[in-house]
Design a protein around this motif. Sequence first.
Motif, PDB file in Angstrom:
ATOM      1  N   LYS A 126       0.846  -1.193   0.000  1.00 43.17           N
ATOM      2  CA  LYS A 126       0.000   0.000   0.000  1.00 43.17           C
ATOM      3  C   LYS A 126       0.880   1.241   0.000  1.00 43.17           C
ATOM      4  O   LYS A 126       2.045   1.208   0.389  1.00 43.17           O
ATOM      5  CB  LYS A 126      -0.939   0.010   1.213  1.00 43.17           C
ATOM      6  N   GLU A 149       0.970  -5.051  -7.326  1.00 43.89           N
ATOM      7  CA  GLU A 149      -0.289  -4.373  -7.027  1.00 43.89           C
ATOM      8  C   GLU A 149      -0.055  -3.388  -5.883  1.00 43.89           C
ATOM      9  O   GLU A 149       0.375  -3.779  -4.796  1.00 43.89           O
ATOM     10  CB  GLU A 149      -1.356  -5.401  -6.651  1.00 43.89           C
ATOM     11  N   THR A 151      -1.900  -0.480  -3.634  1.00 47.34           N
ATOM     12  CA  THR A 151      -3.255  -0.115  -3.253  1.00 47.34           C
ATOM     13  C   THR A 151      -3.235   0.945  -2.160  1.00 47.34           C
ATOM     14  O   THR A 151      -2.220   1.118  -1.465  1.00 47.34           O
ATOM     15  CB  THR A 151      -4.026  -1.362  -2.771  1.00 47.34           C
ATOM     16  N   ASN A 153      -4.976   0.906   0.531  1.00 44.87           N
ATOM     17  CA  ASN A 153      -5.108   0.280   1.843  1.00 44.87           C
ATOM     18  C   ASN A 153      -5.030  -1.226   1.664  1.00 44.87           C
ATOM     19  O   ASN A 153      -5.102  -1.742   0.542  1.00 44.87           O
ATOM     20  CB  ASN A 153      -6.428   0.679   2.520  1.00 44.87           C
ATOM     21  N   LYS A 154      -4.875  -1.949   2.765  1.00 43.02           N
ATOM     22  CA  LYS A 154      -4.828  -3.409   2.697  1.00 43.02           C
ATOM     23  C   LYS A 154      -5.771  -3.971   3.764  1.00 43.02           C
ATOM     24  O   LYS A 154      -5.376  -4.199   4.906  1.00 43.02           O
ATOM     25  CB  LYS A 154      -3.396  -3.912   2.888  1.00 43.02           C
ATOM     26  N   GLU A 158      -9.320  -5.526  -0.204  1.00 40.09           N
ATOM     27  CA  GLU A 158      -8.198  -5.483  -1.147  1.00 40.09           C
ATOM     28  C   GLU A 158      -7.557  -6.855  -1.322  1.00 40.09           C
ATOM     29  O   GLU A 158      -7.098  -7.195  -2.422  1.00 40.09           O
ATOM     30  CB  GLU A 158      -7.149  -4.470  -0.681  1.00 40.09           C
ATOM     31  N   GLN A 161      -9.707  -8.754  -3.694  1.00 36.96           N
ATOM     32  CA  GLN A 161      -9.478  -8.246  -5.049  1.00 36.96           C
ATOM     33  C   GLN A 161      -8.164  -8.776  -5.612  1.00 36.96           C
ATOM     34  O   GLN A 161      -8.074  -9.096  -6.805  1.00 36.96           O
ATOM     35  CB  GLN A 161      -9.486  -6.720  -5.042  1.00 36.96           C
TER      36      GLN A 161
END
Length: 229
Positions: A126, A149, A151, A153-154, A158, A161
């Motif tokens: 993240k 990947e 992101t 947030n985790k 997530e 996903q």
Amino acid sequence: MIDFRNIRVLAFDADDTLWDCQSHFESVENHLYRLIAPYCDNPAHELFMTESGNMADLGYGCKAFTISIIETALRVAGDHLSAEELSDLLSDSKSLLHLPATPLPEVKETLQRLQAWPYRLAVFTKGELQDQENKLHRSGLAKYFSHVEITSNKTEVEFQQLCEHLDILPEHLLMIGNSLKSDIAPALNIGASAIHIPFHVTWQLEHSEDIEHERLVKITHFNEILKLL
């Protein structure tokens, strides 16, 4: 017990798992604390309150951190700080955008060996997109991963996903990271397995209660991953 025969993807956190990050942030935090200590009782708490308040709008990463650092300095010390002091603090904070991202001990050698094994290797981290991409490039480790990947947030969302993007079930995922809060707990909650490698410093917003779980293994050296697999 983790059924390692069922694992198809090894997902690695980046900051403080693949390379040192938090100790660089800690250096900037100490710079701030020295400036505002005469004007408050607990400088660390003041920064924590600012970062907590900014999290929903700014998220994670160097840029969010820099805003919180300067905001805390202005809120606590205000007119007591000179333009030069604020400028030095800003420069120190922006230097984090160029931290070396030197791989931690045993990381490169372990990834080289894992690349020849029947697993897909992924980075799942993240933070701010460009900053994390730049660190991965500077680290020299990008060539070992087939999937990256980044992101904001985790959480369980997530992680679900991530599994969808990789076309795997959660039980096929092994998450490897230093944060119990964002790397380990959400992975376990969706049915994945995890390996925890603690780092010697932890960001205040990543502090968490210890976790014991049948699908969690705790190690102290990165190359222990090879022995487990």
